[in-house]
Write an enzyme that holds these catalytic residues in place. Structure first.
Site, PDB file in Angstrom:
ATOM      1  CD  GLU A   1     -19.992  -9.538  25.841  1.00  0.00           C
ATOM      2  OE1 GLU A   1     -18.918 -10.159  25.696  1.00  0.00           O
ATOM      3  OE2 GLU A   1     -20.064  -8.300  25.821  1.00  0.00           O
TER       4      GLU A   1
ATOM      5  CG  ASP B   1     -11.483 -13.810  23.780  1.00  0.00           C
ATOM      6  OD1 ASP B   1     -10.493 -13.052  23.822  1.00  0.00           O
ATOM      7  OD2 ASP B   1     -12.100 -14.044  22.720  1.00  0.00           O
TER       8      ASP B   1
ATOM      9  CB  CYS C   1      -2.742   4.585   6.503  1.00  0.00           C
ATOM     10  SG  CYS C   1      -4.136   3.692   7.159  1.00  0.00           S
TER      11      CYS C   1
ATOM     12  CD  GLN D   1     -12.858 -12.566  17.098  1.00  0.00           C
ATOM     13  OE1 GLN D   1     -11.882 -11.951  16.690  1.00  0.00           O
ATOM     14  NE2 GLN D   1     -13.113 -12.710  18.391  1.00  0.00           N
TER      15      GLN D   1
ATOM     16  CB  CYS E   1      -0.891  -0.009   1.234  1.00  0.00           C
ATOM     17  SG  CYS E   1      -1.814   1.506   1.440  1.00  0.00           S
TER      18      CYS E   1
ATOM     19  CB  CYS F   1      -6.452  -9.000  22.152  1.00  0.00           C
ATOM     20  SG  CYS F   1      -7.359  -8.100  23.394  1.00  0.00           S
TER      21      CYS F   1
ATOM     22  CB  CYS G   1      -7.732  -0.607   2.790  1.00  0.00           C
ATOM     23  SG  CYS G   1      -6.998  -1.454   4.182  1.00  0.00           S
TER      24      CYS G   1
HETATM   25  N1  SAH Z   1     -14.871 -14.415  22.488  1.00  0.00           N
HETATM   26  C1  SAH Z   1     -15.690 -13.366  21.978  1.00  0.00           C
HETATM   27  C2  SAH Z   1     -15.059 -11.975  21.961  1.00  0.00           C
HETATM   28  C3  SAH Z   1     -14.297 -11.566  23.104  1.00  0.00           C
HETATM   29  S1  SAH Z   1     -13.832  -9.868  23.001  1.00  0.00           S
HETATM   30  C4  SAH Z   1     -16.088 -13.663  20.567  1.00  0.00           C
HETATM   31  O1  SAH Z   1     -15.354 -14.312  19.863  1.00  0.00           O
HETATM   32  O2  SAH Z   1     -17.111 -13.178  20.124  1.00  0.00           O
HETATM   33  C5  SAH Z   1     -14.084  -9.393  24.668  1.00  0.00           C
HETATM   34  C6  SAH Z   1     -15.543  -9.305  25.072  1.00  0.00           C
HETATM   35  O3  SAH Z   1     -15.596  -8.992  26.458  1.00  0.00           O
HETATM   36  C7  SAH Z   1     -16.323  -8.219  24.364  1.00  0.00           C
HETATM   37  O4  SAH Z   1     -17.460  -8.808  23.790  1.00  0.00           O
HETATM   38  C8  SAH Z   1     -16.703  -7.250  25.501  1.00  0.00           C
HETATM   39  O5  SAH Z   1     -17.978  -6.672  25.307  1.00  0.00           O
HETATM   40  C9  SAH Z   1     -16.700  -8.138  26.702  1.00  0.00           C
HETATM   41  N2  SAH Z   1     -16.466  -7.531  28.031  1.00  0.00           N
HETATM   42  C10 SAH Z   1     -15.731  -6.453  28.337  1.00  0.00           C
HETATM   43  N3  SAH Z   1     -15.663  -6.287  29.668  1.00  0.00           N
HETATM   44  C11 SAH Z   1     -16.354  -7.300  30.222  1.00  0.00           C
HETATM   45  C12 SAH Z   1     -16.630  -7.687  31.563  1.00  0.00           C
HETATM   46  N4  SAH Z   1     -16.161  -6.994  32.592  1.00  0.00           N
HETATM   47  N5  SAH Z   1     -17.367  -8.792  31.772  1.00  0.00           N
HETATM   48  C13 SAH Z   1     -17.849  -9.527  30.718  1.00  0.00           C
HETATM   49  N6  SAH Z   1     -17.606  -9.201  29.441  1.00  0.00           N
HETATM   50  C14 SAH Z   1     -16.880  -8.100  29.190  1.00  0.00           C
END
Ligand code: SAH
Length: 464
Positions: free
Chosen positions: A337, A392, A78, A287, A72, A419, A164
């Site tokens: 969540e 996660d 960017c 994702q 790019c 992450c 992009c």
């Molecule tokens: N595994 C999931 C994505 C995880 S990303 C998937 O693949 O779809 C992290 C997630 O944590 C997000 O959806 C966010 O909204 C949530 N989150 C953030 N803080 C949180 C908390 N304190 N308790 C529960 N979920 C939370």
């Protein structure tokens, strides 16, 4: 070191934001776009006592890890890519080192444990055109033309670019049609500073498996004049499935408005990760790199070691991507969540896949799990137990109180998808002190050409 001084620097290291790091007479300089192995001429922009920031002026001797030509032409300007000028294999090595370095320094995991546990990072087969989602800001240039592109790093000025290298190729076709339509029908672009004008952003999503396309125009108003004509034109693009408007009249940096109005077709597209089907609406979290996500969640599933008898918790479950993966191999899965809409999506996704052993709770993981634990003990007179717990979390990682409850539930295995390997390492340290050992771990590159990297580790309960 003085501001504006020109210096020659050999780049010896890479910073967490992808910048090159070199020393001049013991003084450390951070230089954006310089790569390990480069010898560069740089101009000092900001000089602190022990370190400073310099601008890359000239590459005197290019690094062997430097690509001849970044794909790019906008890569440097960017804000999206930080390390596109670095060869992909070297990017992967950098990410692998970052994970290992954090686990060693912050996590205090001994080198022997890491040598045993860590597996090579999973790279992409093709590190371009991997993103299934893009949000393009719409604006006006100095001559009054409607433009779209990307924000320059750390600013909100738009660099025109409809092509992009990380997005799908159909983005360009869609954007050009929208720009032409806006010019033809004198539809205004939104002006952030004045809070005037109509079209703010265009969201495009593409189902990698189904090839379905979604376009959503975010507008500062209730109505898009001649919207039917735009819809008719866009509908001719192969795969077009959903065209909608998102109403966002707020003076805010938040891109999407909460109200979605249909313009043509469905209000969602469908896609698959593995054999699980997902309905994705403009506001759903999904994702962005489905190919690598499948590999990442495949690893999480492998690390979970399920036989069909297990009770599993999936904390921070989003739309239930991991939960539904796990549910196929476990007795029961509980997802937690914080975003109610995501849980609605998760329940719907369970339903359309005929999955009946997954239950979802809305709330903060650090509240829902401890409450469940306390309540269970009250009702059953014994401790709640989980066989496997998957987490996660977002970048800030898990709260210690949550980690403690997880430990109290005495799962055999904790699978941690992360992450941000720095907060992962902090949490790994806590779990190691509480009787869990790092048994396996692996980085998965979801975001080629950026400095971000995902990883998954397995913490196994040490026999007592
Ligand atoms: N595994 C999931 C994505 C995880 S990303 C998937 O693949 O779809 C992290 C997630 O944590 C997000 O959806 C966010 O909204 C949530 N989150 C953030 N803080 C949180 C908390 N304190 N308790 C529960 N979920 C939370």
């Amino acid at each position: 070191m003085q501001k504006n001084e020109l210096v020659t620097v050999t780049i010896e290291d890479i910073g967490i934001n992808g910048e090159g790091i070199g020393k001049v007479d013991g003084y450390t300089l951070f230089i954006k776009d310089a790569i390990i192995g480069d010898v560069v001429e740089a101009k000092v922009m900001k000089a602190k006592k022990n370190y400073g920031y310099a601008r890359l002026m000239n590459i005197l001797t290019p690094s062997p890890y430097r690509v001849k030509q970044p794909k790019c032409p906008m890569a440097r300007k960017c804000g999206g890519c930080q390390i596109q000028e670095m060869e992909y294999d070297r990017q992967l090595a950098f990410k692998e080192d970052k994970i290992r370095g954090n686990l060693m320094r912050i996590g205090e995991v001994p080198a022997e444990v890491l040598d045993q546990a860590m597996e090579p990072i999973v790279g992409m087969d093709n590190p371009f055109h991997y993103r299934n989602k893009a949000q393009f800001p719409i604006g006006t240039d100095k001559e009054g033309h409607i433009i779209t592109g990307f924000y320059a790093g750390r600013t909100h000025s738009i660099i025109p670019n409809t092509d992009c290298a990380l997005g799908v190729e159909v983005n360009e076709i869609i954007l050009k049609q929208i720009l032409a339509f806006m010019e033809e029908y004198k539809i205004s672009a939104y002006d952030e500073t004045e809070h005037k004008g109509l079209v703010r952003h265009v969201l495009i999503r593409y189902g990698f498996v189904t090839k379905e396309i979604m376009v959503c125009l975010v507008i500062n108003g209730n109505h898009l004049p001649h919207g039917d004509i735009l819809a008719e034109r866009l509908a001719k693009i192969e795969g077009m499935t959903s065209i909608t408007l998102s109403i966002n009249k707020e003076k805010t940096n938040v891109i999407m408005g909460s109200q979605i109005e249909p313009l043509w077709g469905k209000t969602y597209i469908t896609d698959y990760i593995g054999n699980i089907k997902y309905q994705i609406s403009p506001l759903s979290f999904y994702q962005v790199n489905p190919v690598q996500t499948e590999k990442l969640y495949g690893l999480a599933l492998e690390y979970a070691g399920l036989t069909g008898k297990e009770t599993v918790w999936d904390l921070y479950c989003g739309i239930g991507t991991i939960s539904l993966f796990l549910a196929q191999k476990a007795k029961e899965v509980y997802g937690v969540e914080i975003v109610p809409q995501a849980i609605e999506d998760a329940r719907n996704n369970a339903k359309i896949n005929g999955i009946e052993n997954a239950r979802f709770y809305v709330g903060k993981a650090e509240e829902v799990l401890p409450e469940y634990y306390a309540q269970y003990e009250k009702e059953h007179g014994k401790k709640a137990h989980a066989d496997v717990i998957v987490v996660d979390p977002p970048r800030k990682g898990c709260e210690e109180s949550l980690l403690q409850t997880m430990v109290d539930m005495e799962p055999d295995r904790i699978v941690y998808v992360s992450c941000d390997s720095a907060t992962l390492a902090r949490d790994v340290k806590f779990l190691r002190e509480k009787g869990y050992e790092l048994a396996r771990g692996r980085g998965v590159d979801q975001f080629g050409h950026t400095v971000h990297v995902e990883c998954v580790v397995l913490m196994s309960r040490v026999e007592k």
